[in-house]
Design a protein around this motif. Structure first.
Motif, PDB file in Angstrom:
ATOM      1  N   LEU A 177      -0.127  -5.488 -10.113  1.00 21.01           N
ATOM      2  CA  LEU A 177      -0.102  -4.247 -10.884  1.00 21.01           C
ATOM      3  C   LEU A 177       1.220  -3.501 -10.725  1.00 21.01           C
ATOM      4  CD1 LEU A 177      -1.546  -2.077 -12.593  1.00 21.01           C
ATOM      5  CD2 LEU A 177      -2.462  -1.133 -10.456  1.00 21.01           C
ATOM      6  N   PHE A 178       1.644  -3.309  -9.471  1.00 22.04           N
ATOM      7  CA  PHE A 178       2.808  -2.458  -9.213  1.00 22.04           C
ATOM      8  C   PHE A 178       4.137  -3.212  -9.239  1.00 22.04           C
ATOM      9  CE2 PHE A 178      -0.629  -0.025  -7.062  1.00 22.04           C
ATOM     10  CZ  PHE A 178      -0.532   1.129  -7.824  1.00 22.04           C
ATOM     11  N   LEU A 179       4.090  -4.513  -8.966  1.00 19.02           N
ATOM     12  CA  LEU A 179       5.341  -5.272  -8.880  1.00 19.02           C
ATOM     13  C   LEU A 179       5.470  -6.303 -10.002  1.00 19.02           C
ATOM     14  CD1 LEU A 179       5.362  -5.817  -5.015  1.00 19.02           C
ATOM     15  CD2 LEU A 179       6.620  -4.102  -6.318  1.00 19.02           C
ATOM     16  N   HIS A 180       4.534  -6.273 -10.952  1.00 17.37           N
ATOM     17  CA  HIS A 180       4.609  -7.110 -12.161  1.00 17.37           C
ATOM     18  C   HIS A 180       4.808  -8.586 -11.823  1.00 17.37           C
ATOM     19  CE1 HIS A 180       4.984  -3.175 -13.942  1.00 17.37           C
ATOM     20  NE2 HIS A 180       6.133  -2.963 -13.315  1.00 17.37           N
ATOM     21  N   SER A 181       4.042  -9.049 -10.840  1.00 15.76           N
ATOM     22  CA  SER A 181       4.187 -10.434 -10.408  1.00 15.76           C
ATOM     23  C   SER A 181       3.202 -11.351 -11.133  1.00 15.76           C
ATOM     24  CB  SER A 181       3.967 -10.545  -8.909  1.00 15.76           C
ATOM     25  OG  SER A 181       4.003 -11.881  -8.489  1.00 15.76           O
TER      26      SER A 181
ATOM     27  N   ASN B 121       0.803  -1.229   0.000  1.00 17.78           N
ATOM     28  CA  ASN B 121       0.000   0.000   0.000  1.00 17.78           C
ATOM     29  C   ASN B 121       0.834   1.276   0.000  1.00 17.78           C
ATOM     30  OD1 ASN B 121      -2.461  -1.376   0.080  1.00 17.78           O
ATOM     31  ND2 ASN B 121      -2.418  -1.537   2.306  1.00 17.78           N
ATOM     32  N   GLU B 122       2.020   1.235   0.620  1.00 17.96           N
ATOM     33  CA  GLU B 122       2.805   2.456   0.799  1.00 17.96           C
ATOM     34  C   GLU B 122       4.189   2.402   0.150  1.00 17.96           C
ATOM     35  OE1 GLU B 122       1.407   5.113   2.147  1.00 17.96           O
ATOM     36  OE2 GLU B 122      -0.428   3.970   2.543  1.00 17.96           O
ATOM     37  N   ASP B 123       4.950   1.340   0.421  1.00 15.77           N
ATOM     38  CA  ASP B 123       6.346   1.300  -0.040  1.00 15.77           C
ATOM     39  C   ASP B 123       6.469   1.246  -1.555  1.00 15.77           C
ATOM     40  OD1 ASP B 123       7.274   1.429   2.553  1.00 15.77           O
ATOM     41  OD2 ASP B 123       7.450  -0.721   2.798  1.00 15.77           O
ATOM     42  N   VAL B 124       5.462   0.744  -2.248  1.00 12.35           N
ATOM     43  CA  VAL B 124       5.532   0.698  -3.711  1.00 12.35           C
ATOM     44  C   VAL B 124       5.578   2.099  -4.323  1.00 12.35           C
ATOM     45  CG1 VAL B 124       4.405  -1.542  -4.000  1.00 12.35           C
ATOM     46  CG2 VAL B 124       3.009   0.517  -3.882  1.00 12.35           C
ATOM     47  N   LYS B 125       5.194   3.108  -3.550  1.00 20.54           N
ATOM     48  CA  LYS B 125       5.204   4.491  -4.049  1.00 20.54           C
ATOM     49  C   LYS B 125       6.618   5.068  -4.110  1.00 20.54           C
ATOM     50  CE  LYS B 125       0.674   5.179  -1.880  1.00 20.54           C
ATOM     51  NZ  LYS B 125      -0.041   5.858  -0.767  1.00 20.54           N
ATOM     52  N   VAL B 126       7.553   4.400  -3.436  1.00 18.23           N
ATOM     53  CA  VAL B 126       8.952   4.854  -3.419  1.00 18.23           C
ATOM     54  C   VAL B 126       9.728   4.006  -4.421  1.00 18.23           C
ATOM     55  CG1 VAL B 126      11.008   5.210  -2.002  1.00 18.23           C
ATOM     56  CG2 VAL B 126       8.717   5.462  -0.989  1.00 18.23           C
ATOM     57  N   GLU B 127      10.272   4.648  -5.449  1.00 14.67           N
ATOM     58  CA  GLU B 127      10.856   3.915  -6.573  1.00 14.67           C
ATOM     59  C   GLU B 127      11.953   2.939  -6.154  1.00 14.67           C
ATOM     60  OE1 GLU B 127      12.928   4.783 -10.930  1.00 14.67           O
ATOM     61  OE2 GLU B 127      11.959   6.409  -9.830  1.00 14.67           O
ATOM     62  N   LYS B 128      12.867   3.366  -5.276  1.00 18.70           N
ATOM     63  CA  LYS B 128      13.973   2.494  -4.862  1.00 18.70           C
ATOM     64  C   LYS B 128      13.450   1.272  -4.106  1.00 18.70           C
ATOM     65  CE  LYS B 128      17.748   5.853  -4.666  1.00 18.70           C
ATOM     66  NZ  LYS B 128      18.758   6.533  -3.808  1.00 18.70           N
TER      67      LYS B 128
ATOM     68  N   ASP C 148      -7.669 -10.261  -1.667  1.00 17.11           N
ATOM     69  CA  ASP C 148      -7.612 -10.221  -3.131  1.00 17.11           C
ATOM     70  C   ASP C 148      -7.099  -8.867  -3.605  1.00 17.11           C
ATOM     71  OD1 ASP C 148      -8.658 -12.815  -3.711  1.00 17.11           O
ATOM     72  OD2 ASP C 148     -10.647 -12.088  -3.152  1.00 17.11           O
ATOM     73  N   LYS C 149      -7.474  -7.815  -2.886  1.00 16.60           N
ATOM     74  CA  LYS C 149      -7.048  -6.462  -3.267  1.00 16.60           C
ATOM     75  C   LYS C 149      -5.528  -6.327  -3.194  1.00 16.60           C
ATOM     76  CE  LYS C 149      -7.651  -2.036  -4.175  1.00 16.60           C
ATOM     77  NZ  LYS C 149      -8.102  -1.587  -5.505  1.00 16.60           N
ATOM     78  N   LEU C 150      -4.911  -6.864  -2.133  1.00 20.05           N
ATOM     79  CA  LEU C 150      -3.451  -6.804  -2.016  1.00 20.05           C
ATOM     80  C   LEU C 150      -2.788  -7.579  -3.151  1.00 20.05           C
ATOM     81  CD1 LEU C 150      -2.483  -7.158   1.774  1.00 20.05           C
ATOM     82  CD2 LEU C 150      -2.155  -5.174   0.290  1.00 20.05           C
ATOM     83  N   LYS C 151      -3.366  -8.718  -3.519  1.00 15.38           N
ATOM     84  CA  LYS C 151      -2.816  -9.497  -4.635  1.00 15.38           C
ATOM     85  C   LYS C 151      -2.877  -8.695  -5.929  1.00 15.38           C
ATOM     86  CE  LYS C 151      -3.331 -13.767  -7.292  1.00 15.38           C
ATOM     87  NZ  LYS C 151      -3.901 -15.131  -7.352  1.00 15.38           N
ATOM     88  N   GLU C 152      -4.011  -8.060  -6.168  1.00 13.21           N
ATOM     89  CA  GLU C 152      -4.172  -7.259  -7.385  1.00 13.21           C
ATOM     90  C   GLU C 152      -3.165  -6.113  -7.428  1.00 13.21           C
ATOM     91  OE1 GLU C 152      -8.220  -6.028  -7.253  1.00 13.21           O
ATOM     92  OE2 GLU C 152      -9.004  -8.074  -7.418  1.00 13.21           O
ATOM     93  N   GLU C 153      -2.966  -5.453  -6.275  1.00 14.44           N
ATOM     94  CA  GLU C 153      -2.012  -4.343  -6.214  1.00 14.44           C
ATOM     95  C   GLU C 153      -0.599  -4.835  -6.479  1.00 14.44           C
ATOM     96  OE1 GLU C 153      -2.639  -0.998  -5.526  1.00 14.44           O
ATOM     97  OE2 GLU C 153      -4.762  -1.441  -5.685  1.00 14.44           O
ATOM     98  N   ALA C 154      -0.244  -5.985  -5.918  1.00 13.62           N
ATOM     99  CA  ALA C 154       1.095  -6.544  -6.126  1.00 13.62           C
ATOM    100  C   ALA C 154       1.316  -6.884  -7.595  1.00 13.62           C
ATOM    101  CB  ALA C 154       1.293  -7.776  -5.260  1.00 13.62           C
TER     102      ALA C 154
ATOM    103  N   ARG D 297      10.416   0.008  -4.395  1.00 12.16           N
ATOM    104  CA  ARG D 297       9.650  -0.820  -5.329  1.00 12.16           C
ATOM    105  C   ARG D 297      10.578  -1.719  -6.142  1.00 12.16           C
ATOM    106  NH1 ARG D 297       7.125   2.908  -7.776  1.00 12.16           N
ATOM    107  NH2 ARG D 297       8.297   3.001  -9.721  1.00 12.16           N
ATOM    108  N   ALA D 298      11.730  -1.186  -6.570  1.00  9.69           N
ATOM    109  CA  ALA D 298      12.686  -1.976  -7.356  1.00  9.69           C
ATOM    110  C   ALA D 298      13.202  -3.165  -6.551  1.00  9.69           C
ATOM    111  CB  ALA D 298      13.846  -1.085  -7.796  1.00  9.69           C
ATOM    112  N   VAL D 299      13.476  -2.930  -5.266  1.00 12.64           N
ATOM    113  CA  VAL D 299      13.954  -4.014  -4.395  1.00 12.64           C
ATOM    114  C   VAL D 299      12.868  -5.062  -4.215  1.00 12.64           C
ATOM    115  CG1 VAL D 299      14.678  -4.596  -2.034  1.00 12.64           C
ATOM    116  CG2 VAL D 299      15.630  -2.572  -3.170  1.00 12.64           C
ATOM    117  N   MET D 300      11.631  -4.607  -3.985  1.00 12.53           N
ATOM    118  CA  MET D 300      10.526  -5.543  -3.745  1.00 12.53           C
ATOM    119  C   MET D 300      10.217  -6.378  -4.985  1.00 12.53           C
ATOM    120  SD  MET D 300       7.956  -3.550  -1.118  1.00 12.53           S
ATOM    121  CE  MET D 300       7.541  -2.211  -2.217  1.00 12.53           C
ATOM    122  N   GLU D 301      10.385  -5.800  -6.175  1.00 16.38           N
ATOM    123  CA  GLU D 301      10.210  -6.570  -7.410  1.00 16.38           C
ATOM    124  C   GLU D 301      11.194  -7.728  -7.451  1.00 16.38           C
ATOM    125  OE1 GLU D 301      10.348  -4.277 -10.979  1.00 16.38           O
ATOM    126  OE2 GLU D 301       8.681  -2.979 -10.402  1.00 16.38           O
TER     127      GLU D 301
END
Length: 324
Positions: free
Chosen positions: A124-128, A89-96, A116-122, A98-102
């Motif tokens: 979307l933002f982390l290309h999983s 919800n929050e850390d994906v907004k910080v580019e550095k 399900d919402k957290l899965k969808e966000e992951a 987000r890159a580590v989490m990917e």
């Protein structure tokens, strides 16, 4: 199999409780699980070095993609990751970050989202890959002051929980109806914010700050309150909300994604998007007895159906087998 389990283990926080519960599932399936505070390690190389010197570890697990997951990037054994909530919800907004989490999610054998919402966000933002992420809601265990209506805000005192969000509006309401009081209860995690909350509460009528309690004491306090309140800016999945539903209490929750995954407005609880709307919804809960009875009844049914400890235990035991 022996697993290293990393999580943020500040005492009596939701993460700590969740980690201990998952560890018990793993150990009850016959595995060894060593739970460690993520803050014990400075970098991923620290964890990798420890595992290289302790060859009996067969795999690893972590709660929170960034805070704990980044520490597993250099290890040579398979690992799984459990989303904490603020990571997506929050850390994906910080580019550095987000890159580590990917990278963490790409390397992980599996991932667990509470909703399900957290899965969808992951995705979307982390290309999983969807197939890598399993949705497993948190399980919870089930275990009034005359004329006084206590609204209980259960939260660790830290900024993401926004403990002062309702204080001004609630105090104004209290001045008109002195039988309504707001009690904030939870561990003092952020010392600076705690000082600020204590200062505000001292000069604010109708609002009180209680010391943290043991789980049995907290449940006893919950059973005596009128409603349980959530005012967080961001949530993964609030254990306090689930416990309130299980104990037969109505919930008033801030309208944010983590809460709306659990609280359906006027069905399993009430949602609000401003302090003024919180007061309005509280007044409805006080005056409409049918509404109160309905959200209590539906909340209990929801928890029993979707948040059983048995299902949660079986999910983690099955996923851990994937680390073989």
């Amino acid at each position: 199999m022996k697993l290293l389990f990393l999580a943020c283990l500040e005492p009596k926080t939701g993460n700590h409780t969740t980690a201990e519960r998952i560890r018990s599932y793993i150990e009850s399936a016959g595995h060894i699980c060593e739970l460690r505070h993520a803050e014990e390690f400075q970098s991923s190389s620290d964890v990798a070095n420890m595992l290289s010197q302790n060859l009996e570890f067969d795999g690893a697990l972590a709660i929170h993609l960034f805070k704990a997951g980044r520490l597993l990037l250099d290890i040579q054994v398979p690992f799984g990751i459990i989303f904490g909530g603020t990571d997506i919800n929050e850390d994906v907004k910080v580019e550095k970050k987000r890159a580590v989490m990917e990278k963490v999610l790409l390397k992980a054998r599996f991932a667990v989202a509470f909703t399900d919402k957290l899965k969808e966000e992951a995705m979307l933002f982390l290309h999983s890959q969807s197939s890598k992420i399993y949705v497993q809601p948190q399980g919870i265990s089930g275990e009034h002051v005359e004329r006084l209506h206590v609204f209980l805000l259960i939260c660790g005192i830290r900024r993401i929980k926004d403990p002062l969000y309702l204080v001004e509006s609630f105090s104004e309401w209290h001045s008109e109806n002195p039988q309504h009081v707001l009690v904030i209860i939870g561990p003092r995690i952020d010392p600076v914010l705690t000082d600020a909350v204590e200062a505000v509460v001292r000069r604010t009528a109708g609002v009180f700050l209680a010391r943290q309690r043991s789980q049995p004491e907290l449940h006893a306090a919950m059973k005596r309150c009128f409603a349980v309140v959530n005012s967080s800016i961001s949530e993964g999945m609030s254990a306090a909300i689930l416990e309130a539903m299980d104990l037969g209490l109505p919930v008033l929750a801030r309208d944010i994604p983590g809460n709306t995954a659990v609280v359906q407005h006027e069905v399993t609880g009430l949602l609000y998007s401003s302090p003024q709307e919180f007061v309005h919804q509280s007044q409805r809960l006080l005056s409409d007895h049918e509404l109160r009875a309905r959200v209590i009844r539906n909340g209990k049914v929801y928890v029993v159906k979707h948040h059983s400890l048995k299902q949660e235990r079986e999910t983690y035991q099955r996923l851990v087998d994937m680390l073989h």
